[in-house]
Scaffold this motif. Structure first.
Motif, PDB file in Angstrom:
ATOM      1  N   ARG A 129       0.835  -1.207   0.000  1.00  0.00           N
ATOM      2  CA  ARG A 129       0.000   0.000   0.000  1.00  0.00           C
ATOM      3  C   ARG A 129       0.865   1.251   0.000  1.00  0.00           C
ATOM      4  O   ARG A 129       0.579   2.221  -0.714  1.00  0.00           O
ATOM      5  CB  ARG A 129      -0.915  -0.019   1.230  1.00  0.00           C
ATOM      6  N   VAL A 130       1.939   1.237   0.792  1.00  0.00           N
ATOM      7  CA  VAL A 130       2.859   2.381   0.801  1.00  0.00           C
ATOM      8  C   VAL A 130       3.463   2.574  -0.587  1.00  0.00           C
ATOM      9  O   VAL A 130       3.552   3.697  -1.093  1.00  0.00           O
ATOM     10  CB  VAL A 130       3.967   2.182   1.861  1.00  0.00           C
ATOM     11  N   GLU A 131       3.872   1.475  -1.214  1.00  0.00           N
ATOM     12  CA  GLU A 131       4.449   1.567  -2.557  1.00  0.00           C
ATOM     13  C   GLU A 131       3.430   2.095  -3.559  1.00  0.00           C
ATOM     14  O   GLU A 131       3.768   2.885  -4.451  1.00  0.00           O
ATOM     15  CB  GLU A 131       4.956   0.189  -2.992  1.00  0.00           C
ATOM     16  N   GLN A 132       2.168   1.680  -3.406  1.00  0.00           N
ATOM     17  CA  GLN A 132       1.120   2.165  -4.303  1.00  0.00           C
ATOM     18  C   GLN A 132       0.919   3.669  -4.143  1.00  0.00           C
ATOM     19  O   GLN A 132       0.812   4.405  -5.135  1.00  0.00           O
ATOM     20  CB  GLN A 132      -0.189   1.431  -4.012  1.00  0.00           C
ATOM     21  N   VAL A 133       0.860   4.123  -2.888  1.00  0.00           N
ATOM     22  CA  VAL A 133       0.689   5.556  -2.645  1.00  0.00           C
ATOM     23  C   VAL A 133       1.878   6.329  -3.210  1.00  0.00           C
ATOM     24  O   VAL A 133       1.707   7.410  -3.792  1.00  0.00           O
ATOM     25  CB  VAL A 133       0.520   5.839  -1.131  1.00  0.00           C
ATOM     26  N   TYR A 134       3.077   5.765  -3.077  1.00  0.00           N
ATOM     27  CA  TYR A 134       4.257   6.448  -3.628  1.00  0.00           C
ATOM     28  C   TYR A 134       4.121   6.588  -5.144  1.00  0.00           C
ATOM     29  O   TYR A 134       4.362   7.661  -5.703  1.00  0.00           O
ATOM     30  CB  TYR A 134       5.537   5.683  -3.289  1.00  0.00           C
ATOM     31  N   ARG A 135       3.739   5.498  -5.813  1.00  0.00           N
ATOM     32  CA  ARG A 135       3.603   5.540  -7.273  1.00  0.00           C
ATOM     33  C   ARG A 135       2.561   6.567  -7.697  1.00  0.00           C
ATOM     34  O   ARG A 135       2.764   7.313  -8.664  1.00  0.00           O
ATOM     35  CB  ARG A 135       3.213   4.169  -7.825  1.00  0.00           C
ATOM     36  N   GLU A 136       1.445   6.590  -6.991  1.00  0.00           N
ATOM     37  CA  GLU A 136       0.310   7.397  -7.448  1.00  0.00           C
ATOM     38  C   GLU A 136       0.347   8.838  -6.954  1.00  0.00           C
ATOM     39  O   GLU A 136      -0.160   9.736  -7.639  1.00  0.00           O
ATOM     40  CB  GLU A 136      -1.001   6.742  -6.981  1.00  0.00           C
ATOM     41  N   ASP A 137       0.934   9.077  -5.770  1.00  0.00           N
ATOM     42  CA  ASP A 137       0.774  10.396  -5.157  1.00  0.00           C
ATOM     43  C   ASP A 137       2.064  11.087  -4.731  1.00  0.00           C
ATOM     44  O   ASP A 137       2.009  12.217  -4.228  1.00  0.00           O
ATOM     45  CB  ASP A 137      -0.121  10.283  -3.914  1.00  0.00           C
ATOM     46  N   SER A 138       3.220  10.443  -4.915  1.00  0.00           N
ATOM     47  CA  SER A 138       4.443  11.042  -4.381  1.00  0.00           C
ATOM     48  C   SER A 138       4.735  12.409  -4.982  1.00  0.00           C
ATOM     49  O   SER A 138       5.209  13.315  -4.295  1.00  0.00           O
ATOM     50  CB  SER A 138       5.645  10.114  -4.584  1.00  0.00           C
ATOM     51  N   ARG A 139       4.425  12.601  -6.275  1.00  0.00           N
ATOM     52  CA  ARG A 139       4.722  13.899  -6.891  1.00  0.00           C
ATOM     53  C   ARG A 139       3.793  14.987  -6.355  1.00  0.00           C
ATOM     54  O   ARG A 139       4.219  16.138  -6.188  1.00  0.00           O
ATOM     55  CB  ARG A 139       4.609  13.797  -8.408  1.00  0.00           C
ATOM     56  N   ARG A 140       2.541  14.646  -6.090  1.00  0.00           N
ATOM     57  CA  ARG A 140       1.638  15.637  -5.484  1.00  0.00           C
ATOM     58  C   ARG A 140       2.111  15.992  -4.074  1.00  0.00           C
ATOM     59  O   ARG A 140       2.091  17.149  -3.671  1.00  0.00           O
ATOM     60  CB  ARG A 140       0.214  15.081  -5.435  1.00  0.00           C
ATOM     61  N   ILE A 141       2.494  14.965  -3.332  1.00  0.00           N
ATOM     62  CA  ILE A 141       2.977  15.193  -1.959  1.00  0.00           C
ATOM     63  C   ILE A 141       4.220  16.068  -1.986  1.00  0.00           C
ATOM     64  O   ILE A 141       4.351  17.019  -1.206  1.00  0.00           O
ATOM     65  CB  ILE A 141       3.247  13.842  -1.270  1.00  0.00           C
TER      66      ILE A 141
END
Length: 411
Positions: A9-21
């Motif tokens: 799940r952490v890896e998924q969030v990184y893929r999908e949202d890391s640039r927004r974060i």
């Protein structure tokens, strides 16, 4: 041991949202490198905390908050030793008191693009910086896209970050009065992001869907902000190209060329939206290269079959585009269209002229086009040589397999 499902799940969030974060942390912390360090710290903490406490309802907001506090901690440590302690303390107080909402995150990437494309930055640094910070492309991937050395690209990015910091370039969308003069570089950046997603420069897959989707989202945001004809044209162009995504590869990931694609797999909704944007843009009477490229894509999209493509109209549009924006890549695309209208020999003459004058020597599609025309003309050895040169220049695995298959098929 961390729970595999939490780690995934952490890896998924990184893929999908890391640039927004990252974009939001840059706005909050005011420093590219500090924001990136804080973001990675936040993801590291997430693996442990989410294992213990469960995944939060809003992972993105949790990561932004955690990253913000990590950044504040770093600034506190710096304040203990820095000669500019009063300035750091003031910065800390502002950070600790600042309010932020998760709703702001959606606009932060657009703010970040305008910051990366600020006219105070060197022109050759704007696009690499944006591709690195907004889209998480590696320095090596950017270098391949620009046919440059990775060290050169890295230096440009470092200098641009320092300029933003030292010149205190504001992290904001320009005013409406400033937008038009800032628009060209932003459109170019968004299109480069899209292109890296639509035809990945390296890797095992033809496309990187997350980049095409993000470029289209940014295009929509920009159109809301500035409904100009070239913004319409760029969004239309991206939609029309993206409409073919499912037809561009086979079930096992092999490349399928335009003529052989199953057009029933093309996204009719994207095509309709793209064609409507093209009509709206052209009706203004003020159109540039993105509108013209979108018009070409619309002609392809509206053809029921490859054989019914209006190549005469496409060549005419390329003539106008080439006059407006002289470019060897546009010449190459025009040559391909002329070959469909007038035959492979006409295309070969034009491509050979481009290569003979020294242009596009390191562009694999130029050599692939030359090889294809030679193959159609029965010039087997010339075709083989050109295909082999294209293969040397190609880093994407499906393209390599496609060219290798063409070489094996030569008789």
């Amino acid at each position: 041991m961390p729970d595999i499902s939490v780690t995934a799940r952490v890896e998924q969030v990184y893929r999908e949202d890391s640039r927004r974060i990252l974009a939001t942390l840059i706005r909050l912390l005011g420093d590219f490198d500090l924001a990136e360090e804080a973001m990675h710290e936040a993801f590291f903490v997430a693996v442990e905390r989410w294992q213990r406490d469960g995944v939060p309802d809003n992972p993105r907001a949790w990561l932004v908050s955690t990253g913000r506090f990590k950044g504040i901690d770093v600034l506190r440590r710096r304040a203990r030793f820095a000669a500019s302690k009063p300035l750091l303390i003031a910065q800390l107080e502002a950070l600790e008191q600042a309010d932020w909402s998760d709703e702001d995150v959606e606009d932060d990437r657009l703010r970040l693009i305008f910051t990366c494309c600020h006219p105070a930055l060197a022109a050759d640094a704007q696009v690499p910086l944006t591709l690195r910070e907004v889209c998480d492309l590696t320095t090596e991937e950017i270098a391949r896209a620009f046919l440059s050395a990775p060290a050169t690209i890295a230096q440009r990015i470092v200098r641009a970050k320092a300029k933003i910091r030292d010149a205190k370039i504001p992290y904001q969308v320009p005013t409406l009065a400033e937008l038009p003069e800032r628009l060209d570089s932003v459109l170019r950046v968004i299109y480069l992001v899209f292109n890296e997603g639509y035809s990945a420069s390296v890797g095992a897959e033809v496309t990187r869907e997350e980049l095409t989707r993000e470029a289209i989202r940014l295009g929509r945001l920009l159109l809301q902000l500035l409904p100009e004809s070239e913004v319409m044209g760029l969004l239309a162009l991206m939609l029309l190209h993206a409409s073919r995504r499912r037809a561009r590869t086979s079930a096992d990931g092999e490349l399928i060329v335009l003529d052989e694609q199953d057009r029933t797999l093309w996204d009719a909704q994207m095509i309709a939206e793209g064609c409507a944007l093209v009509e709206a843009a052209l009706s203004t009477g003020r159109f540039g290269p993105y509108c013209l490229q979108a018009a070409i894509a619309a002609v392809h999209a509206e053809a029921p079959t490859a054989g019914e493509t209006d190549w005469q109209q496409i060549v005419g549009l390329y003539d106008v585009l080439l006059a407006a924006v002289p470019s060897p890549v546009i010449e190459l695309n025009r040559a391909a269209a002329i070959s469909r209208r007038d035959g492979p020999l006409a295309g070969l003459v034009l491509v050979k002229a481009i290569l003979d004058r020294g242009d596009l020597q390191d562009y694999h599609l130029a050599h692939s086009a030359r090889a294809e025309f030679c193959r159609q003309l029965g010039r087997v050895e010339e075709a083989r040589t050109a295909y082999e040169r294209a293969l040397e220049l190609t880093q994407q695995m499906p393209e390599r397999r496609f060219i290798e298959a063409r070489i094996r098929a030569l008789k």
